[in-house]
Motif scaffolding. Structure first.
Motif, short mmCIF file in Angstrom:
data_model
loop_
_atom_site.label_atom_id
_atom_site.label_comp_id
_atom_site.label_asym_id
_atom_site.label_seq_id
_atom_site.Cartn_x
_atom_site.Cartn_y
_atom_site.Cartn_z
N THR A 98 -0.12 5.89 3.57
CA THR A 98 -1.12 5.84 4.65
C THR A 98 -0.50 5.45 5.98
O THR A 98 -1.02 5.80 7.03
CB THR A 98 -2.25 4.85 4.30
OG1 THR A 98 -1.67 3.62 3.82
CG2 THR A 98 -3.19 5.42 3.26
N GLY A 99 0.64 4.74 5.94
CA GLY A 99 1.35 4.41 7.16
C GLY A 99 2.42 5.42 7.52
O GLY A 99 2.54 5.85 8.66
N GLY A 102 0.26 9.14 7.01
CA GLY A 102 -1.17 9.27 7.26
C GLY A 102 -1.57 9.02 8.70
O GLY A 102 -0.78 8.60 9.54
N ASP A 104 -4.79 7.14 11.05
CA ASP A 104 -5.94 6.25 10.96
C ASP A 104 -6.85 6.45 12.17
O ASP A 104 -6.46 7.03 13.19
CB ASP A 104 -5.57 4.79 10.73
CG ASP A 104 -4.84 4.12 11.87
OD1 ASP A 104 -4.69 4.72 12.95
OD2 ASP A 104 -4.41 2.96 11.70
N PHE A 115 -11.20 -0.50 13.75
CA PHE A 115 -10.69 0.39 12.72
C PHE A 115 -11.82 0.91 11.85
O PHE A 115 -12.72 0.17 11.46
CB PHE A 115 -9.67 -0.38 11.88
CG PHE A 115 -9.28 0.31 10.60
CD1 PHE A 115 -8.56 1.49 10.63
CD2 PHE A 115 -9.63 -0.24 9.37
CE1 PHE A 115 -8.19 2.12 9.45
CE2 PHE A 115 -9.27 0.39 8.19
CZ PHE A 115 -8.54 1.56 8.23
N THR A 118 -8.71 5.67 7.11
CA THR A 118 -7.42 6.36 7.09
C THR A 118 -7.56 7.70 6.38
O THR A 118 -8.47 7.92 5.58
CB THR A 118 -6.36 5.55 6.32
OG1 THR A 118 -6.82 5.33 4.98
CG2 THR A 118 -6.09 4.23 6.99
N SER A 119 -6.61 8.60 6.65
CA SER A 119 -6.51 9.82 5.86
C SER A 119 -5.98 9.45 4.48
O SER A 119 -5.19 8.53 4.32
CB SER A 119 -5.59 10.83 6.54
OG SER A 119 -4.29 10.30 6.70
N ARG A 120 -6.43 10.20 3.49
CA ARG A 120 -6.03 9.93 2.11
C ARG A 120 -5.56 11.22 1.47
O ARG A 120 -6.18 12.27 1.62
CB ARG A 120 -7.21 9.38 1.30
CG ARG A 120 -7.81 8.08 1.86
CD ARG A 120 -6.99 6.88 1.45
NE ARG A 120 -6.96 6.74 0.00
CZ ARG A 120 -7.94 6.18 -0.73
NH1 ARG A 120 -9.05 5.74 -0.13
NH2 ARG A 120 -7.83 6.07 -2.04
N MET A 132 -12.01 10.91 7.12
CA MET A 132 -11.46 9.70 7.71
C MET A 132 -12.33 8.47 7.49
O MET A 132 -11.94 7.37 7.85
CB MET A 132 -11.24 9.91 9.22
CG MET A 132 -10.22 10.98 9.56
SD MET A 132 -8.57 10.64 8.87
CE MET A 132 -8.14 9.13 9.72
N ARG A 194 -0.74 1.36 7.92
CA ARG A 194 -1.36 2.49 8.61
C ARG A 194 -0.86 2.49 10.05
O ARG A 194 -0.42 1.45 10.57
CB ARG A 194 -2.89 2.40 8.55
CG ARG A 194 -3.47 1.07 8.98
CD ARG A 194 -4.98 1.03 8.76
NE ARG A 194 -5.54 -0.26 9.14
CZ ARG A 194 -5.85 -0.63 10.38
NH1 ARG A 194 -5.62 0.23 11.38
NH2 ARG A 194 -6.35 -1.81 10.64
N ASP A 344 1.21 -5.91 7.95
CA ASP A 344 0.21 -5.75 9.01
C ASP A 344 -0.06 -7.08 9.70
O ASP A 344 -0.21 -7.15 10.93
CB ASP A 344 -1.10 -5.20 8.44
CG ASP A 344 -0.99 -3.75 8.02
OD1 ASP A 344 0.09 -3.15 8.21
OD2 ASP A 344 -1.98 -3.21 7.49
#
Length: 362
Positions: A98-99, A102, A104, A115, A118-120, A132, A194, A344
């Motif tokens: 995801t980071g 991906g 966010d 926030f 995220t894209s999955r 999203m 992310r 994070d």
């Protein structure tokens, strides 16, 4: 099992449904604001650096990673989906996809955005379609921000919105002059879960201004040719040099003042901030004390501070030194994934402490 059926599915999403009735907009649609790529024109491949054969090969390759890429727009859509084709998928064993691969999504007014999701995609996917968020928006006009992958190249991205939704340009920046941040894998965003949690992205939201992420994992070494290309950035708001983590003391001595000189020739009065490297967990063993940096890092920080002082004494009133070893705070040793790269929480604390200093300078 046939060889065909044994092939991995590299296009499937994760828990993605309700994608009927969408229209997809290319990233270069006129109403979208794409930032983070100082040298890219619409329709060109994504790269953070211009074409220059003199650049180190590693920098040229890593420049295709879209760290710092950001897409802003206003819409009354109730849904946002993405169709993504990655060019170079950065799947790693110490950083979530995801980071590294991906996107966010943030929503809300500049300086107050929050926030959303995220894209999955399935592990290993380099082509995917993803929603999203898992709820519907209210259909009112909202500011949206999409942050692009930190450790992947992006071949194409299309944004899916309701068929009847409007899409408008985003709210303006507070200041259009970008923060130009040069450094290492930490600058690039490793190992944020992310993209929006890279400290450079946090600064962009905090100050509501464009940020150019020139972090090159393992390859932020202070070469003069890199400085010459950074100096080409038009109307920069500040230069932040954060490359200590990829050098030793001798390399810093051989590069820092020359790097600054190249930038100063092109931009003599732009704020320039030099940040020494963060603490590493191995220092606890090498120095024997949580509160004591190992000698090599302490000497490098001292050299950088003295260099800045020398340049200030020589008349450069807009150059500053920040001790990066203090930006994570007292609990610095709890804030990494692998003893080096931040979680994070680490990035958030780092950015909050750095933003207080930048607020006074900027």
């Amino acid at each position: 099992m046939s060889s065909e059926s044994a092939k991995p599915d590299r296009t499937a999403g994760v828990e993605n449904d309700n994608n009927k009735g969408l229209r997809y907009i290319d990233i270069d649609f006129d109403e979208l604001r794409v930032s983070g790529f100082a040298f890219r024109k619409k329709g060109e491949p994504f790269s953070r650096m211009p074409s220059d054969r003199k650049l180190p090969k590693a920098v040229t390759v890593l420049a295709r990673n879209t760290a710092g890429g950001r897409i802003d727009f206003v819409s009354n859509t109730t849904r946002i989906w993405l169709k993504v084709k990655l060019k170079e998928a950065g799947h790693m064993d110490h950083m979530p996809d995801t980071g590294s691969c991906g996107f966010d999504l943030y929503m809300g007014e500049p300086g107050k955005s929050y926030f959303i999701g995220t894209s999955r995609a399935k592990t290993g996917a380099d082509i995917y379609e993803s929603r999203m968020h898992n709820f519907l928006f209210d259909g009112e006009m909202h500011n949206f921000t999409l942050n692009m992958p930190l450790y992947s190249g992006v071949k194409s991205v299309k944004i899916g919105i309701d068929e009847d939704a409007e899409i408008l340009p985003p709210a303006p920046w507070s200041d259009e002059r970008p923060l130009v941040i040069y450094g290492t894998s930490i600058t690039q965003g490793g190992c944020a879960s992310r993209p929006g949690m890279a400290y450079t992205a946090i600064l962009g939201r905090r100050f509501n201004r464009p940020v150019l992420n020139f972090g090159f994992s393992g390859s932020g070494r202070g070469e003069a040719v890199v400085a010459a290309n950074l100096a080409k950035v038009a109307d920069p708001g500040a230069f932040i040099l954060d490359y200590d983590a990829n050098t030793n003391l001798e390399e810093m001595k051989n590069t820092l003042e020359a790097f600054i000189s190249v930038l100063r020739t092109a931009h003599p009065s732009v704020p320039l901030i030099v940040i020494s490297g963060p603490r590493y967990n191995r220092e606890i063993i090498l120095s024997g004390d949580v509160d004591t940096p190992m000698q090599a890092k302490a000497l490098s920080a001292e050299f950088q501070e003295n260099t800045v002082k020398k340049l200030r004494d020589a008349g450069d009133e807009n150059i500053y030194f920040v001790n990066g070893g203090k930006l994570y705070g007292e609990k610095w040793h709890e804030l990494s994934v692998d003893g080096v790269h931040a979680t994070d929480a680490g990035f958030l604390i780092y950015a909050e402490n750095l933003s207080k200093i930048l607020a006074e300078i900027l």
